[in-house]
Design a protein around this motif. Sequence first.
Motif, PDB file in Angstrom:
ATOM      1  N   GLY A  49      37.556  38.099  31.017  1.00 55.97           N
ATOM      2  CA  GLY A  49      36.784  39.332  31.095  1.00 55.97           C
ATOM      3  C   GLY A  49      36.103  39.771  32.631  1.00 55.97           C
ATOM      4  N   LEU A  50      35.893  38.723  33.155  1.00 54.14           N
ATOM      5  CA  LEU A  50      35.180  38.776  34.643  1.00 54.14           C
ATOM      6  C   LEU A  50      36.298  39.062  35.568  1.00 54.14           C
ATOM      7  CD1 LEU A  50      33.024  38.555  36.732  1.00 54.14           C
ATOM      8  CD2 LEU A  50      33.602  35.976  37.065  1.00 54.14           C
ATOM      9  N   PHE A  51      37.634  38.583  35.363  1.00 50.41           N
ATOM     10  CA  PHE A  51      38.497  38.947  36.428  1.00 50.41           C
ATOM     11  C   PHE A  51      39.502  40.121  36.039  1.00 50.41           C
ATOM     12  CE2 PHE A  51      37.961  34.456  35.996  1.00 50.41           C
ATOM     13  CZ  PHE A  51      37.744  33.780  37.321  1.00 50.41           C
ATOM     14  N   LEU A  52      39.481  40.395  34.784  1.00 55.21           N
ATOM     15  CA  LEU A  52      40.304  41.665  34.039  1.00 55.21           C
ATOM     16  C   LEU A  52      39.769  42.712  33.324  1.00 55.21           C
ATOM     17  CD1 LEU A  52      43.698  39.732  33.155  1.00 55.21           C
ATOM     18  CD2 LEU A  52      42.834  40.951  35.106  1.00 55.21           C
ATOM     19  N   GLY A  53      38.641  42.289  32.899  1.00 51.54           N
ATOM     20  CA  GLY A  53      37.737  43.235  31.883  1.00 51.54           C
ATOM     21  C   GLY A  53      36.925  44.068  32.238  1.00 51.54           C
ATOM     22  N   SER A  54      36.543  44.013  33.713  1.00 52.22           N
ATOM     23  CA  SER A  54      35.032  44.414  34.232  1.00 52.22           C
ATOM     24  C   SER A  54      35.524  46.155  34.335  1.00 52.22           C
ATOM     25  CB  SER A  54      34.853  43.881  35.345  1.00 52.22           C
ATOM     26  OG  SER A  54      35.808  43.751  36.373  1.00 52.22           O
ATOM     27  N   GLY A  55      36.632  46.442  34.408  1.00 54.47           N
ATOM     28  CA  GLY A  55      36.909  48.056  34.808  1.00 54.47           C
ATOM     29  C   GLY A  55      36.453  48.872  33.811  1.00 54.47           C
ATOM     30  N   LEU A  56      36.394  48.574  32.451  1.00 53.05           N
ATOM     31  CA  LEU A  56      35.955  49.378  31.544  1.00 53.05           C
ATOM     32  C   LEU A  56      34.402  49.637  31.432  1.00 53.05           C
ATOM     33  CD1 LEU A  56      37.011  51.098  28.901  1.00 53.05           C
ATOM     34  CD2 LEU A  56      36.324  49.139  27.534  1.00 53.05           C
ATOM     35  N   ALA A  57      33.624  48.625  31.808  1.00 56.76           N
ATOM     36  CA  ALA A  57      32.283  48.876  32.180  1.00 56.76           C
ATOM     37  C   ALA A  57      31.984  49.844  33.442  1.00 56.76           C
ATOM     38  CB  ALA A  57      31.528  47.592  32.140  1.00 56.76           C
ATOM     39  N   ILE A  58      32.847  49.288  34.376  1.00 51.49           N
ATOM     40  CA  ILE A  58      32.471  50.036  35.763  1.00 51.49           C
ATOM     41  C   ILE A  58      32.868  51.420  35.570  1.00 51.49           C
ATOM     42  CG2 ILE A  58      33.526  50.158  38.192  1.00 51.49           C
ATOM     43  CD1 ILE A  58      33.827  47.333  37.928  1.00 51.49           C
ATOM     44  N   SER A  59      33.811  51.918  34.727  1.00 49.39           N
ATOM     45  CA  SER A  59      34.303  53.341  34.390  1.00 49.39           C
ATOM     46  C   SER A  59      33.109  54.296  33.741  1.00 49.39           C
ATOM     47  CB  SER A  59      35.618  53.274  33.604  1.00 49.39           C
ATOM     48  OG  SER A  59      35.275  53.040  32.315  1.00 49.39           O
ATOM     49  N   GLN A  60      32.236  53.293  33.175  1.00 50.08           N
ATOM     50  CA  GLN A  60      31.038  53.953  32.405  1.00 50.08           C
ATOM     51  C   GLN A  60      29.878  54.153  33.398  1.00 50.08           C
ATOM     52  OE1 GLN A  60      31.360  55.132  29.305  1.00 50.08           O
ATOM     53  NE2 GLN A  60      33.354  54.496  29.017  1.00 50.08           N
ATOM     54  N   ALA A  61      29.641  52.971  34.153  1.00 49.15           N
ATOM     55  CA  ALA A  61      28.320  53.097  35.028  1.00 49.15           C
ATOM     56  C   ALA A  61      28.518  53.146  36.642  1.00 49.15           C
ATOM     57  CB  ALA A  61      27.454  51.955  34.437  1.00 49.15           C
ATOM     58  N   GLY A  62      29.820  52.971  36.819  1.00 49.74           N
ATOM     59  CA  GLY A  62      30.014  52.955  38.263  1.00 49.74           C
ATOM     60  C   GLY A  62      29.399  52.077  39.128  1.00 49.74           C
ATOM     61  N   PRO A  63      28.828  52.052  40.170  1.00 49.44           N
ATOM     62  CA  PRO A  63      27.929  50.796  40.946  1.00 49.44           C
ATOM     63  C   PRO A  63      26.854  50.410  39.961  1.00 49.44           C
ATOM     64  CG  PRO A  63      28.536  52.532  42.276  1.00 49.44           C
ATOM     65  CD  PRO A  63      28.657  53.242  41.134  1.00 49.44           C
ATOM     66  N   GLY A  64      26.331  51.119  39.261  1.00 52.57           N
ATOM     67  CA  GLY A  64      25.142  50.714  38.296  1.00 52.57           C
ATOM     68  C   GLY A  64      25.551  49.590  37.353  1.00 52.57           C
ATOM     69  N   THR A  65      26.858  49.389  37.182  1.00 51.25           N
ATOM     70  CA  THR A  65      27.342  48.387  36.377  1.00 51.25           C
ATOM     71  C   THR A  65      26.612  46.919  36.803  1.00 51.25           C
ATOM     72  OG1 THR A  65      29.478  49.092  36.178  1.00 51.25           O
ATOM     73  CG2 THR A  65      29.532  46.913  35.599  1.00 51.25           C
ATOM     74  N   ILE A  66      26.198  46.765  38.136  1.00 51.29           N
ATOM     75  CA  ILE A  66      25.510  45.570  38.520  1.00 51.29           C
ATOM     76  C   ILE A  66      24.160  45.366  37.715  1.00 51.29           C
ATOM     77  CG2 ILE A  66      24.564  44.574  40.580  1.00 51.29           C
ATOM     78  CD1 ILE A  66      26.194  46.321  42.434  1.00 51.29           C
ATOM     79  N   ILE A  67      23.621  46.665  37.475  1.00 48.77           N
ATOM     80  CA  ILE A  67      22.357  46.452  36.643  1.00 48.77           C
ATOM     81  C   ILE A  67      22.808  45.875  35.300  1.00 48.77           C
ATOM     82  CG2 ILE A  67      20.401  47.837  35.797  1.00 48.77           C
ATOM     83  CD1 ILE A  67      20.495  49.637  38.039  1.00 48.77           C
ATOM     84  N   ALA A  68      23.849  46.514  34.700  1.00 50.71           N
ATOM     85  CA  ALA A  68      24.266  46.267  33.361  1.00 50.71           C
ATOM     86  C   ALA A  68      24.333  44.745  33.488  1.00 50.71           C
ATOM     87  CB  ALA A  68      25.303  46.824  33.029  1.00 50.71           C
ATOM     88  N   TYR A  69      25.096  44.188  34.224  1.00 50.14           N
ATOM     89  CA  TYR A  69      25.388  42.706  34.308  1.00 50.14           C
ATOM     90  C   TYR A  69      24.040  41.843  34.540  1.00 50.14           C
ATOM     91  CZ  TYR A  69      30.377  42.381  34.142  1.00 50.14           C
ATOM     92  OH  TYR A  69      31.654  42.386  33.657  1.00 50.14           O
ATOM     93  N   ALA A  70      23.063  42.303  35.264  1.00 47.12           N
ATOM     94  CA  ALA A  70      21.771  41.605  35.489  1.00 47.12           C
ATOM     95  C   ALA A  70      20.987  41.819  34.064  1.00 47.12           C
ATOM     96  CB  ALA A  70      20.868  42.211  36.512  1.00 47.12           C
ATOM     97  N   VAL A  71      20.853  42.850  33.456  1.00 45.07           N
ATOM     98  CA  VAL A  71      20.170  42.976  32.357  1.00 45.07           C
ATOM     99  C   VAL A  71      20.831  41.992  31.278  1.00 45.07           C
ATOM    100  CG1 VAL A  71      19.387  44.546  30.188  1.00 45.07           C
ATOM    101  CG2 VAL A  71      19.421  45.393  32.715  1.00 45.07           C
ATOM    102  N   CYS A  72      21.953  42.267  30.984  1.00 44.65           N
ATOM    103  CA  CYS A  72      22.820  41.182  29.964  1.00 44.65           C
ATOM    104  C   CYS A  72      22.297  39.578  30.275  1.00 44.65           C
ATOM    105  CB  CYS A  72      24.099  41.667  29.710  1.00 44.65           C
ATOM    106  SG  CYS A  72      24.335  43.410  29.091  1.00 44.65           S
TER     107      CYS A  72
END
Length: 491
Positions: A49-72
Amino acid sequence: MLPKHRSTQSRQTEERVSTMEEHDSGGLRRALTGRQMSMIGLGGAIGTGLFLGSGLAISQAGPGTIIAYAVCALVALVIGWALAEMVVVHPMAGAFGAIAHTYLGPWVGFVQRWTYWTIQVIAIGGEVIAAGIYVQYWWPSLPLWLPVVVLSVVMLAANAAAVSFFGTAEYWLSAIKVAAIIVFILLGLVLVFVGLPKAPPTGLANLTAHGGFLPHGISGLFLAMVFVLFSYIGTEVVSITAAESADPVRDVPRAVRRMVLRLVMFYVLAIAIVLTVVPWTAISQEGTVTESPFVRVFAGAGIPAAATITNFVVLTAALSSANTNLYLTTRMLHSLARDGYAPARVGRLNRSGVPRDALVLSALGLALAAILSVAAADSAYVALFGVSIFGALVVWILILLTHWKFRRTRRAKGLPDSPVRLWAARVTVPLAILFLTAVMLSTPFIDGLQSAWKAGVPFFVLLSVAYLIVRRRRITATAPETASQDSADRE
């Protein structure tokens, strides 16, 4: 204060707690070191997931995906620390499933363990098929079933050996991907702030360009959290290794602390590097190695054969994750057999201390992967993805509910606190439960996750029916023995 006349269930619960406090490992050999346990935890949590599967999350939140990873990561920290608190007191076979059996009842213990076994068997199949696809990257003419079968046999051999051998193998598999992530982070920091001869420093402009830090607002951030959350599946691995830890009281909390801190650092920093070096709008969702954000960063740094290097790392990550999941499913079946909720022979150990029959049954996921790789080579990975989402959320929620009952029961009985304590549990546990529940309720409305409820609810109904059948058979089987004992007591 306990009532004078206790119920049979209360006495059985106290006896079970007492048994667990004696560090019952179910006959499993305590041969894992703290260092191996930490790497096994990372092996289960860091897959492809980290190497290939992060694109879907990034398409939803853009740079804010950093916050998503921190909260989770905070949610994963609560789950991991709650598990450590319970497992240090009860380092037994079956881990959170066996503890749930005690504190929340046999139905919960049955459902949780069989659910966890099922979702991990599915995960094994998915990761092995992914590994086969990565092998095809080098040899495109190979039929997919061939690398799938070969890799499956290798993993079965590693799990059939003594647990110390498995721990060593998983340690080095995990070490490869950990080293790759560290190199990636260091290289990324150089690209961002210093630059290289053929690549000027990117700076931080990509974090605010192309629509801002949160291009799709708070709703996009929440959708990203839904996808990111599943990257942390595997944080519960360390609790299962406790029954085979050489020193669980010392090693379990240490392993949990190391694992969670490394996960936070690897996930949050790695994603931050990706989003800083590469514009979020340019990150693909296809999930192919050549489109991996890791390849883009390595290629941008002028490293030759960037795609080949990344493919090797991703292959290692898939094998490590599948190898760890096979270990987990084997131990869960062993625990179920010991409690009478799986065939007795599944709980038997071979001379190396490995539950061999449980391993064979758990290998069904590998067999399913091999079959699908022949029958549906193009859609096999997709077919296995998503079926386990509902189960994973239920397992996590039940872990947190077990922790709540664990503390309440021990306080009521005047038992000492666990050597490991989850900080601010009265607040953090309910908040984590609410977050997981919100994610579960949102899955029917998210593209790609609609199958969670459609598959999850019928599955739990079937499990409940199975529990009632198994429980009735157990009662019937033990009734003559009980009657005979009562007759002897009267005489």
